[in-house]
Design an enzyme around this catalytic site. Structure first.
Site, PDB file in Angstrom:
ATOM      1  N   ASP A   1      -5.999  -1.718   9.163  1.00 30.44           N
ATOM      2  CA  ASP A   1      -5.702  -2.403   7.897  1.00 30.44           C
ATOM      3  C   ASP A   1      -4.185  -2.444   7.769  1.00 30.44           C
ATOM      4  O   ASP A   1      -3.469  -1.724   8.476  1.00 30.44           O
ATOM      5  CB  ASP A   1      -6.315  -1.612   6.720  1.00 30.44           C
ATOM      6  CG  ASP A   1      -5.977  -2.244   5.376  1.00 30.44           C
ATOM      7  OD1 ASP A   1      -6.061  -3.481   5.270  1.00 30.44           O
ATOM      8  OD2 ASP A   1      -5.604  -1.514   4.446  1.00 30.44           O
ATOM      9  N   SER A   2      -3.695  -3.254   6.836  1.00 29.67           N
ATOM     10  CA  SER A   2      -2.257  -3.284   6.588  1.00 29.67           C
ATOM     11  C   SER A   2      -1.771  -1.948   6.013  1.00 29.67           C
ATOM     12  O   SER A   2      -0.586  -1.661   6.059  1.00 29.67           O
ATOM     13  CB  SER A   2      -1.928  -4.421   5.620  1.00 29.67           C
ATOM     14  OG  SER A   2      -2.688  -4.274   4.440  1.00 29.67           O
TER      15      SER A   2
ATOM     16  N   CYS B   1      -8.933  -5.270   7.042  1.00 32.20           N
ATOM     17  CA  CYS B   1      -8.054  -6.027   6.139  1.00 32.20           C
ATOM     18  C   CYS B   1      -8.566  -7.466   5.995  1.00 32.20           C
ATOM     19  O   CYS B   1      -8.774  -8.159   7.002  1.00 32.20           O
ATOM     20  CB  CYS B   1      -6.649  -6.024   6.741  1.00 32.20           C
ATOM     21  SG  CYS B   1      -5.442  -6.968   5.819  1.00 32.20           S
TER      22      CYS B   1
ATOM     23  N   GLU C   1      -1.528  -0.076  -6.311  1.00 34.14           N
ATOM     24  CA  GLU C   1      -0.659   0.902  -5.639  1.00 34.14           C
ATOM     25  C   GLU C   1       0.092   1.753  -6.667  1.00 34.14           C
ATOM     26  O   GLU C   1       0.429   2.902  -6.401  1.00 34.14           O
ATOM     27  CB  GLU C   1       0.318   0.178  -4.711  1.00 34.14           C
ATOM     28  CG  GLU C   1      -0.429  -0.635  -3.673  1.00 34.14           C
ATOM     29  CD  GLU C   1      -0.063  -0.343  -2.246  1.00 34.14           C
ATOM     30  OE1 GLU C   1       1.098  -0.061  -1.990  1.00 34.14           O
ATOM     31  OE2 GLU C   1      -0.975  -0.405  -1.387  1.00 34.14           O
TER      32      GLU C   1
ATOM     33  N   CYS D   1     -10.412  -8.239  -0.956  1.00 38.73           N
ATOM     34  CA  CYS D   1      -9.168  -7.532  -0.639  1.00 38.73           C
ATOM     35  C   CYS D   1      -9.484  -6.039  -0.668  1.00 38.73           C
ATOM     36  O   CYS D   1     -10.251  -5.588  -1.541  1.00 38.73           O
ATOM     37  CB  CYS D   1      -8.104  -7.864  -1.681  1.00 38.73           C
ATOM     38  SG  CYS D   1      -6.593  -6.877  -1.526  1.00 38.73           S
TER      39      CYS D   1
ATOM     40  N   HIS E   1      -7.986  -3.561  -1.713  1.00 37.49           N
ATOM     41  CA  HIS E   1      -7.600  -2.796  -2.903  1.00 37.49           C
ATOM     42  C   HIS E   1      -8.506  -3.030  -4.106  1.00 37.49           C
ATOM     43  O   HIS E   1      -8.536  -2.223  -5.034  1.00 37.49           O
ATOM     44  CB  HIS E   1      -6.170  -3.148  -3.324  1.00 37.49           C
ATOM     45  CG  HIS E   1      -5.109  -2.601  -2.415  1.00 37.49           C
ATOM     46  ND1 HIS E   1      -5.102  -2.839  -1.060  1.00 37.49           N
ATOM     47  CD2 HIS E   1      -4.032  -1.831  -2.675  1.00 37.49           C
ATOM     48  CE1 HIS E   1      -4.049  -2.246  -0.528  1.00 37.49           C
ATOM     49  NE2 HIS E   1      -3.383  -1.631  -1.485  1.00 37.49           N
TER      50      HIS E   1
HETATM   51  N1  DGL Z   1      -5.281  -5.177   3.112  1.00 37.69           N
HETATM   52  C1  DGL Z   1      -4.932  -6.414   2.415  1.00 37.69           C
HETATM   53  C2  DGL Z   1      -6.194  -7.273   2.273  1.00 37.69           C
HETATM   54  O1  DGL Z   1      -7.318  -6.788   2.295  1.00 37.69           O
HETATM   55  C3  DGL Z   1      -4.334  -6.144   1.042  1.00 37.69           C
HETATM   56  C4  DGL Z   1      -2.956  -5.524   1.076  1.00 37.69           C
HETATM   57  C5  DGL Z   1      -1.947  -6.415   1.763  1.00 37.69           C
HETATM   58  O2  DGL Z   1      -1.532  -7.466   1.206  1.00 37.69           O
HETATM   59  O3  DGL Z   1      -1.575  -6.075   2.885  1.00 37.69           O
HETATM   60  O4  DGL Z   1      -6.072  -8.472   2.162  1.00 37.69           O
END
Ligand code: DGL
Length: 269
Positions: A12-13, A75, A154, A186, A188
């Site tokens: 993931d990011s 992600c 966050e 997403c 989050h």
């Molecule tokens: N992990 C990203 C997503 O699910 C969200 C956070 C980011 O923008 O990197 O799209």
């Protein structure tokens, strides 16, 4: 020849993909996991498709070099921009979060409009619209980018009045158009589920793709005879961050508790 006891790579990011890890640990308790959070380069949401594809390739290749038997792209933005590239170039199966989420949304919608919320990258890519229409071509899909949600999560403002106002602003048009299922597209957004459920009301099903993705992963492993053998002791997992591993450890324990007791630091790119 891929060994059945090789680990599954997940990336993931950042930290949000641990929601997918949690679902994988529940559904596939014998599997070992190597998780990469690209904390040095988060967020992916506002970045160009080419940049996200490059990041995804670097991390996926690193996971392959670690000997993984499959890769789960946790992600949404990386799935939207890079999944087909990764599936073409990696020597192991690659599973994303968009298709499983789309399947769950179509099931929950009962023919009524589906709402999709995600980062700018995910929404602009049209990946969810395509995945939903591949299953249900006539189903109306209403999409909305919610770029302020990631920073608010966050910040830990999960039930703050500012977050509530922002969510109201983002969701109003979707709710006015009568969506019956809302895809939290997403990593989050599941953390905002209580607030979003409150705003959306009891007639709107919130779709979190983590469990569907774990199910899809289980199906892929079974179909390729790659499921891990039962183990006498719980498997050891690896967690990697590309920046600030101590912060990752502290935040990650909120998702996974003691399962996450050490974070390695690896630099990509
Ligand atoms: N992990 C990203 C997503 O699910 C969200 C956070 C980011 O923008 O990197 O799209």
């Amino acid at each position: 020849m891929i060994a059945t006891d090789a680990p599954i790579g997940v990336f993931d990011s950042g930290i949000g993909g641990l929601t997918v890890v949690r679902a994988l640990l529940t559904r596939l308790p014998h599997e070992r996991i190597v998780y990469v959070g690209d904390t040095a380069r988060v967020p992916y949401g506002p970045k160009s498709p080419d940049t996200v594809r490059r990041y995804a390739q670097e991390i996926a290749q690193w996971l392959v070099d670690q000997g993984v038997k499959a890769i789960v792209v946790a992600c949404n933005t990386a799935t939207a921009h890079a999944l087909s590239d990764l599936q073409r170039t990696m020597p192991v199966p690659v599973i994303g979060v968009v298709e499983p989420g789309a399947r769950a949304a179509v099931r929950a919608a009962h023919g009524k409009p589906v709402g999709v919320i995600g980062t700018v990258g995910t929404i602009d890519s049209g990946a969810y619209d395509r995945a939903i229409h591949a299953i249900a071509p006539e189903l109306p899909v209403l999409s909305r980018a919610c770029p302020l949600f990631v920073p608010l999560v966050e910040e830990g403002w999960l039930d703050h009045r500012v977050t509530r106002d922002v969510a109201q602003e983002y969701l109003s048009p979707l709710l006015a158009d009568g969506v019956t299922a809302l895809v939290l597209g997403c990593t989050h957004y599941p953390l905002l589920a209580p607030l979003l459920a409150d705003l959306a009301g009891p007639d709107v099903a919130l779709i979190d793709s983590a469990d569907e993705t774990a199910l899809a992963t289980a199906e892929v492993l079974t179909s390729l005879s790659l499921s891990a053998p039962a183990r006498a002791t719980p498997p050891r997992h690896r967690f990697v961050a590309s920046d600030a591993p101590d912060r990752f450890l502290a935040l990650g324990q909120r998702f996974l508790g003691g399962t996450l007791d050490h974070v390695e630091h690896v630099t990509f790119g």
